[in-house]
Design a protein around this motif. Structure first.
Motif, PDB file in Angstrom:
ATOM      1  N   ILE A  22       0.826  -1.199   0.000  1.00 49.50           N
ATOM      2  CA  ILE A  22       0.000   0.000   0.000  1.00 49.50           C
ATOM      3  C   ILE A  22       0.867   1.258   0.000  1.00 49.50           C
ATOM      4  O   ILE A  22       1.907   1.315   0.660  1.00 49.50           O
ATOM      5  CB  ILE A  22      -0.938   0.003   1.233  1.00 49.50           C
ATOM      6  N   LEU A  23       0.415   2.275  -0.725  1.00 45.38           N
ATOM      7  CA  LEU A  23       1.045   3.590  -0.757  1.00 45.38           C
ATOM      8  C   LEU A  23       0.091   4.615  -0.170  1.00 45.38           C
ATOM      9  O   LEU A  23      -1.092   4.650  -0.520  1.00 45.38           O
ATOM     10  CB  LEU A  23       1.385   3.994  -2.196  1.00 45.38           C
ATOM     11  N   TYR A  24       0.613   5.458   0.714  1.00 38.79           N
ATOM     12  CA  TYR A  24      -0.122   6.627   1.194  1.00 38.79           C
ATOM     13  C   TYR A  24       0.700   7.860   0.834  1.00 38.79           C
ATOM     14  O   TYR A  24       1.849   7.999   1.247  1.00 38.79           O
ATOM     15  CB  TYR A  24      -0.354   6.563   2.704  1.00 38.79           C
ATOM     16  N   ASP A  25       0.121   8.749   0.036  1.00 44.46           N
ATOM     17  CA  ASP A  25       0.791   9.985  -0.359  1.00 44.46           C
ATOM     18  C   ASP A  25       0.138  11.157   0.355  1.00 44.46           C
ATOM     19  O   ASP A  25      -1.086  11.345   0.277  1.00 44.46           O
ATOM     20  CB  ASP A  25       0.704  10.185  -1.877  1.00 44.46           C
ATOM     21  N   CYS A  32      -3.605   3.918  -1.952  1.00 46.34           N
ATOM     22  CA  CYS A  32      -3.851   2.993  -3.066  1.00 46.34           C
ATOM     23  C   CYS A  32      -2.995   1.743  -2.926  1.00 46.34           C
ATOM     24  O   CYS A  32      -1.955   1.740  -2.260  1.00 46.34           O
ATOM     25  CB  CYS A  32      -3.574   3.663  -4.415  1.00 46.34           C
ATOM     26  N   ARG A  33      -3.447   0.700  -3.573  1.00 45.27           N
ATOM     27  CA  ARG A  33      -2.707  -0.558  -3.564  1.00 45.27           C
ATOM     28  C   ARG A  33      -1.614  -0.522  -4.629  1.00 45.27           C
ATOM     29  O   ARG A  33      -1.815  -0.011  -5.728  1.00 45.27           O
ATOM     30  CB  ARG A  33      -3.648  -1.726  -3.834  1.00 45.27           C
ATOM     31  N   ILE A  34      -0.449  -1.056  -4.275  1.00 46.62           N
ATOM     32  CA  ILE A  34       0.652  -1.226  -5.229  1.00 46.62           C
ATOM     33  C   ILE A  34       0.582  -2.662  -5.726  1.00 46.62           C
ATOM     34  O   ILE A  34       0.579  -3.608  -4.938  1.00 46.62           O
ATOM     35  CB  ILE A  34       2.008  -0.953  -4.563  1.00 46.62           C
ATOM     36  N   ASN A  35       0.546  -2.827  -7.035  1.00 52.10           N
ATOM     37  CA  ASN A  35       0.248  -4.147  -7.597  1.00 52.10           C
ATOM     38  C   ASN A  35       1.453  -5.042  -7.847  1.00 52.10           C
ATOM     39  O   ASN A  35       1.285  -6.214  -8.191  1.00 52.10           O
ATOM     40  CB  ASN A  35      -0.548  -3.986  -8.891  1.00 52.10           C
ATOM     41  N   ASP A  36       2.657  -4.512  -7.733  1.00 53.09           N
ATOM     42  CA  ASP A  36       3.822  -5.382  -7.977  1.00 53.09           C
ATOM     43  C   ASP A  36       4.957  -5.026  -7.030  1.00 53.09           C
ATOM     44  O   ASP A  36       5.094  -3.891  -6.569  1.00 53.09           O
ATOM     45  CB  ASP A  36       4.280  -5.261  -9.437  1.00 53.09           C
ATOM     46  N   GLN A  37       5.788  -6.014  -6.759  1.00 57.31           N
ATOM     47  CA  GLN A  37       6.864  -5.874  -5.783  1.00 57.31           C
ATOM     48  C   GLN A  37       7.927  -4.879  -6.247  1.00 57.31           C
ATOM     49  O   GLN A  37       8.498  -4.143  -5.433  1.00 57.31           O
ATOM     50  CB  GLN A  37       7.506  -7.244  -5.524  1.00 57.31           C
ATOM     51  N   LEU A  38       8.194  -4.817  -7.535  1.00 53.42           N
ATOM     52  CA  LEU A  38       9.221  -3.900  -8.036  1.00 53.42           C
ATOM     53  C   LEU A  38       8.835  -2.449  -7.757  1.00 53.42           C
ATOM     54  O   LEU A  38       9.657  -1.660  -7.255  1.00 53.42           O
ATOM     55  CB  LEU A  38       9.448  -4.104  -9.536  1.00 53.42           C
TER      56      LEU A  38
END
Length: 490
Positions: A22-25, A32-38
């Motif tokens: 998850i990212l919080y800006d 929002c959700r981050i969909n990949d590890q990279l």
């Protein structure tokens, strides 16, 4: 230049929770959700490393990664306004203080008894010496307090009185006089008074119960869970257990309210060093008893305070979080699968609180509660404090109802001290827009100075936000309409 991080790490936060990244800006107020590890790893380290060092870090996990790969992740988000760190400036702080000072009081906590028939081992009023004064508020002081509130509430029609102690029912006679007088003068001034009571329930006899019901006095009961835990933490002054007395009174009172079609009283339990593992057990006990509004609070350490080893430790903090994590997942799966309502009433209340936190967007406004403005506390001598927890801390007296009420200069100095303390300790924290600052009482030292918040109090707020963010992205994917309902619910 090469050692400068690619992003300002104070402008965002990435974290993993259960199966989601998850990212919080902060600037865009985006969760929002981050969909990949990279992508997650790029954002995780871009606030720590320059491009060169970031690529080195990524290589060990993802193989060959180029600058273009990194820029493809970061640049579109920069263009959308992400990763911008807005720091508090003098104008913002001054405007914040002006706004705080402009609030009109509409609620007062009347500490009608600086005395208690229990000797709770963690009680702040015991430590400050407030309870040991063994004083009860005279009606004349209470009368002046009501007059002060009516006079200073301006055009606010609905006013509220909270009865606090010590144990307020030790002064039940004056409580009744206050209710009668408030209703009388309120009608004359076109004001409507409501009332609430926080009690240990030991004196909640038939007469008191009927009076509270007849006068619609909202009541919170202090019970610490099962008998062994409660009797250890909340004994009578002679050391004997209070649980049996409290439980009988509480259940009888609850049943009376429900039979009359009214809300059951709320209950509050405190967990201390040694009882944190019981959080879920306590919640289930109260739910099984039929209580709907359940609060369970951990006792944290406080600067300059001798907690006698009662404050929870990091290990017990982790234990509380594990239990809440399980509850959150249980709630989420129940909602997604549209199962029957959960029998544990504690869970829904906690989930709502975590989701509501996501709606906050305060730029270091300094104070998230009503201390010193919307509400104050008045002790038996008419001294006014920022809130009821300050009783007995003479450096924090901000006025007296017999001497014109609140001293604006003292309140201004109090707010300045809190805000300056935040500027010194909170301006780089990733939760600074959502937290609104630590509990003012927790950072107030007996000598009148301010101190940084204790680590676990800060971690509690941060972890609660992370749990809420997990709920947010999960509902966003599975039940967006339900998410909208919870975020918009008043």
């Amino acid at each position: 230049m090469n050692n400068i991080p690619l992003l300002d790490k104070t402008s965002y936060k990435v974290f993993g929770f259960k199966n989601k990244l998850i990212l919080y800006d902060l600037n865009t107020n985006t969760i929002c959700r981050i969909n990949d590890q990279l992508t997650y790893d790029i954002l995780k380290f871009a606030g720590e490393y320059s491009m060169k060092n970031l690529l080195t870090e990524l290589k060990s996990q993802h193989g060959s990664i180029s600058e273009k790969d990194v820029e493809a992740v970061i640049n579109p988000m920069l263009s959308a306004g992400f990763f911008v760190s807005v720091q508090a400036c003098a104008d913002v702080i001054e405007n914040s203080k002006t706004k705080l000072l402009s609030y009109t009081p509409y609620m007062l906590a009347l500490c009608v008894a600086q005395s208690c028939n229990l000797s709770c081992i963690y009680c702040y009023a015991e430590e400050s010496g407030s309870n040991c004064k063994n004083q009860l508020m005279e009606f004349d002081v209470a009368k002046k307090t009501i007059d002060y509130l009516i006079e200073n509430s301006k055009n606010i029609k609905n006013l509220h009185i909270q009865f606090f102690g010590g144990e307020p029912l030790l002064n039940f006679k004056v409580m009744k006089q206050i209710v009668e007088y408030s209703k009388k003068v309120g009608q004359q001034a076109n004001k409507v008074f409501t009332f609430s009571l926080t009690t240990n329930a030991t004196l909640l006899d038939e007469e008191v119960q009927h009076y509270l019901i007849d006068n619609d006095i909202t009541t919170k009961l202090s019970i610490d869970g099962d008998q062994a835990t409660h009797d250890k933490q909340r004994p009578f002054r002679d050391g004997s257990g209070s649980y049996r007395n409290v439980l009988i009174n509480s259940l009888t009172f609850k049943d009376k309210l429900i039979r009359k079609g009214k809300f059951a009283p709320s209950v509050r339990a405190n967990v201390i060093n040694g009882s944190a593992e019981k959080l879920s057990e306590i919640a289930e006990i109260f739910s099984a008893m039929g209580f709907k509004a359940i609060d369970i609070a951990a006792i944290f350490g406080k600067h300059g305070s001798d907690d006698n080893g009662l404050a929870i430790t990091e290990e017990e903090f982790d234990a509380i979080n594990r239990q809440m994590d399980d509850y959150i997942e249980q709630w989420l799966q129940n909602k997604i699968n549209e199962g029957k309502p959960l029998k544990n009433n504690y869970i829904e209340r906690e989930v709502v609180k975590k989701l509501r936190m996501l709606n906050r967007n305060n730029l270091l406004e300094g104070i998230r509660c009503g201390v010193g403005r919307g509400t104050n506390a008045v002790d038996v001598n008419g001294n006014i404090y920022p809130c009821h927890r300050y009783q007995g801390m003479e450096k924090y007296i901000i006025g007296n109802v017999a001497d014109g009420g609140v001293d604006t200069d003292k309140v201004s100095s109090y707010y300045s001290a809190i805000i300056e303390n935040m500027l010194e300790n909170c301006t780089t924290c990733w939760m600074r827009y959502k937290c609104g600052g630590p509990c003012p009482w927790r950072v107030s030292v007996e000598d009148g100075s301010m101190c940084p918040s204790d680590k676990l109090s800060c971690e509690e707020i941060k972890y609660s936000f992370i749990q809420g963010a997990y709920l947010y992205v999960s509902l966003q994917e599975a039940k967006p309409d339900m998410l909208k309902h919870y975020l918009n619910e008043k």
